[in-house]
Scaffold this motif. Structure first.
Motif, short mmCIF file in Angstrom:
data_model
loop_
_atom_site.label_atom_id
_atom_site.label_comp_id
_atom_site.label_asym_id
_atom_site.label_seq_id
_atom_site.Cartn_x
_atom_site.Cartn_y
_atom_site.Cartn_z
N TRP A 134 0.86 -1.48 -0.18
CA TRP A 134 0.11 -0.28 -0.18
C TRP A 134 1.14 1.75 0.09
O TRP A 134 0.52 2.10 -0.55
CB TRP A 134 -0.95 0.32 1.51
N ASP A 135 1.62 1.39 0.82
CA ASP A 135 2.91 2.77 1.32
C ASP A 135 3.31 2.97 -0.31
O ASP A 135 3.21 3.86 -0.50
CB ASP A 135 3.68 2.57 2.07
N LYS A 136 4.23 1.52 -1.13
CA LYS A 136 4.77 1.78 -2.21
C LYS A 136 4.14 2.44 -3.06
O LYS A 136 4.31 3.59 -3.84
CB LYS A 136 5.31 0.75 -2.48
N ARG B 35 -22.67 3.99 1.19
CA ARG B 35 -22.20 2.99 1.70
C ARG B 35 -21.01 2.59 0.94
O ARG B 35 -21.90 2.28 -0.64
CB ARG B 35 -22.40 2.18 2.39
N PHE B 36 -19.78 3.19 0.56
CA PHE B 36 -19.25 2.44 -0.80
C PHE B 36 -18.17 1.02 -0.14
O PHE B 36 -17.79 1.13 0.87
CB PHE B 36 -17.71 3.84 -0.85
N VAL B 37 -19.00 -0.14 -0.83
CA VAL B 37 -18.55 -0.61 -0.60
C VAL B 37 -16.83 -1.59 -0.87
O VAL B 37 -16.67 -0.89 -3.09
CB VAL B 37 -19.17 -2.83 -1.43
N ALA B 38 -15.93 -2.18 -0.51
CA ALA B 38 -14.50 -1.88 -0.88
C ALA B 38 -13.34 -3.07 -0.90
O ALA B 38 -14.23 -4.00 0.20
CB ALA B 38 -13.58 -1.20 -0.01
N GLY B 39 -13.21 -3.29 -1.55
CA GLY B 39 -11.97 -4.90 -1.78
C GLY B 39 -11.01 -4.75 -0.94
O GLY B 39 -10.81 -3.78 -0.15
N ARG B 40 -11.01 -5.46 0.77
CA ARG B 40 -10.46 -5.85 1.48
C ARG B 40 -9.12 -6.29 1.43
O ARG B 40 -7.93 -6.19 1.83
CB ARG B 40 -10.76 -6.59 2.48
N PHE B 41 -8.44 -7.50 0.03
CA PHE B 41 -8.04 -7.93 -0.49
C PHE B 41 -6.36 -6.49 -0.76
O PHE B 41 -7.20 -5.91 -1.36
CB PHE B 41 -7.46 -9.25 -0.83
N ILE B 42 -5.54 -7.14 -0.86
CA ILE B 42 -4.24 -5.69 -1.69
C ILE B 42 -3.33 -6.53 -2.73
O ILE B 42 -3.33 -7.87 -2.45
CB ILE B 42 -3.16 -5.55 -0.67
N VAL C 166 -8.29 -3.33 -2.26
CA VAL C 166 -8.16 -2.03 -1.95
C VAL C 166 -7.34 -1.12 -2.46
O VAL C 166 -7.73 0.28 -1.36
CB VAL C 166 -7.67 -2.41 -0.10
N PHE C 167 -6.39 -0.51 -2.84
CA PHE C 167 -5.83 0.02 -3.36
C PHE C 167 -6.33 0.93 -4.30
O PHE C 167 -6.59 2.64 -4.54
CB PHE C 167 -4.46 -0.24 -3.57
N HIS C 168 -7.18 0.63 -5.59
CA HIS C 168 -7.63 0.46 -6.95
C HIS C 168 -9.54 1.14 -5.67
O HIS C 168 -9.65 2.32 -5.82
CB HIS C 168 -7.55 0.09 -7.63
N ASP C 169 -9.41 0.00 -4.98
CA ASP C 169 -11.17 1.11 -4.01
C ASP C 169 -11.20 2.00 -3.31
O ASP C 169 -11.74 3.02 -2.99
CB ASP C 169 -11.70 -0.59 -3.55
N VAL C 170 -10.07 1.86 -2.16
CA VAL C 170 -9.49 3.24 -1.63
C VAL C 170 -8.69 4.61 -1.91
O VAL C 170 -9.22 5.81 -2.15
CB VAL C 170 -8.82 3.32 -0.03
N PHE C 171 -7.85 4.71 -2.43
CA PHE C 171 -7.00 5.45 -3.11
C PHE C 171 -7.98 5.81 -4.66
O PHE C 171 -7.65 7.39 -4.26
CB PHE C 171 -6.11 5.39 -3.87
N GLY C 172 -8.17 5.02 -5.46
CA GLY C 172 -8.84 4.86 -6.41
C GLY C 172 -10.21 6.04 -6.07
O GLY C 172 -10.92 7.13 -6.45
N HIS C 173 -11.63 5.41 -5.22
CA HIS C 173 -13.14 6.03 -5.19
C HIS C 173 -12.66 7.24 -3.84
O HIS C 173 -13.49 8.04 -3.65
CB HIS C 173 -13.51 5.19 -4.84
#
Ligand code: FE2
Length: 293
Positions: free
Chosen positions: A35-37, A106-113, A127-134
């Motif tokens: 995630w950090d990278k 409510r935004f549904v997000a995948g939890r795996f990375i 989770v990167f696409h869903d959280v960082f993106g959305h």
């Protein structure tokens, strides 16, 4: 994200609304490092490329601990801004479940990375696409209202049997939208801002078409899910997007769309406001390479 799953395929351990606990404590140090990278790479790339509204919302993702955001803390912060929450789901969810979550902010997000060898390409949203993106745009009041309006529109589209048409609006705005910004264009779609390659391609490459946004035009246009887009639609502002969605009577529009043929991804129509007539060189090179293989 919604997809071709049936309501009777509820995964084991999921609640009736298809949510699951994020289990933040179960992420490994390597997963947090991924995630950090990705976060560092995209945050360095996006200033000057992403819409200012998106960049302003990125601050939402700075939580008390580095690494993959804890959805509980993130929801607390996001809730205070716009009333949205982020909830974890095990994968794709049925359309009606997806729309119900959006309609209730409510935004549904995948939890795996993704794995470290998948930094640049991944088929299923993680989770990167869903959280960082959305999530950054869910902190913007107008875009937040648009996402809710989309969810409510989805519930109506289900009754009209028009999900495939409405899904194109989501695709060409929420996932792969461009907008006018100052003298030029900016990216805001989650599929673009979460992808290093498409963050560059969508703005700089001469290959894709870039066309002014028109709701009916968008809902007639097919899209591709396996590579960079061949056509992007450009909105003037989030206000335009929200107003169009709220002010349009979709029922007669769906009836008219049934009488009109779908448009191929690269079609250009006489009425289009064409900002870039794409060369399609990128897509053609890929096709040629595949033929030769
Ligand atoms: Fe997405």
């Amino acid at each position: 994200m919604a997809g071709a799953v049936d309501s009777d395929q509820l995964p084991q351990g999921a609640a009736p609304d298809w949510t699951v606990p994020q289990d933040w404590a179960r992420y490994t140090p390597q997963e947090h490092a991924t995630w950090d990278k990705l976060f560092a790479r995209q945050s360095a790339l996006l200033p000057g490329r992403a819409a200012p509204e998106y960049l302003a919302g990125l601050d939402m993702l700075h939580l008390s601990r580095p690494g993959i955001p804890d959805f509980a803390e993130l929801s607390d912060k996001l809730g205070k801004a716009t009333g949205w929450q982020v909830v974890a789901v095990p994968g794709l969810v049925p359309d009606d479940v997806f729309f119900d979550h959006l309609a209730n902010r409510r935004f549904v997000a995948g939890r795996f990375i993704r794995r470290p060898d998948q930094l640049d390409y991944l088929e299923e949203p993680d989770v990167f696409h869903d959280v960082f993106g959305h999530v950054p745009l869910l902190a913007h009041p107008v875009f937040a209202d648009y996402m809710q309006a989309y969810g409510q529109g989805g519930q109506r589209a289900l009754r009209h049997g028009a999900i495939d048409k409405l899904a194109r609006l989501y695709w060409y705005t929420v996932e792969f939208g461009l907008m006018r910004s100052g003298e030029g264009l900016a990216i805001y779609g989650a599929g673009i801002v979460s992808s290093r390659g498409e963050s560059l391609f969508a703005l700089d490459d001469p290959s894709p078409n870039r066309i002014g946004f028109d709701l009916e035009r968008v809902m007639r246009t097919r899209y591709r899910i396996d590579d960079f887009q061949q056509t992007y639609f450009v909105i003037d502002s989030f206000d335009q997007l929200l107003r169009t969605t709220l002010d349009t009577d979709f029922a007669p529009l769906y009836r008219r769309l049934e009488t009109l043929p779908d448009l191929a991804i690269t079609d250009l129509l006489p009425g289009d406001r064409v900002l870039t007539r794409g060369t399609q060189a990128y897509a053609h090179a890929k096709t040629d390479a595949n033929r030769a293989a």
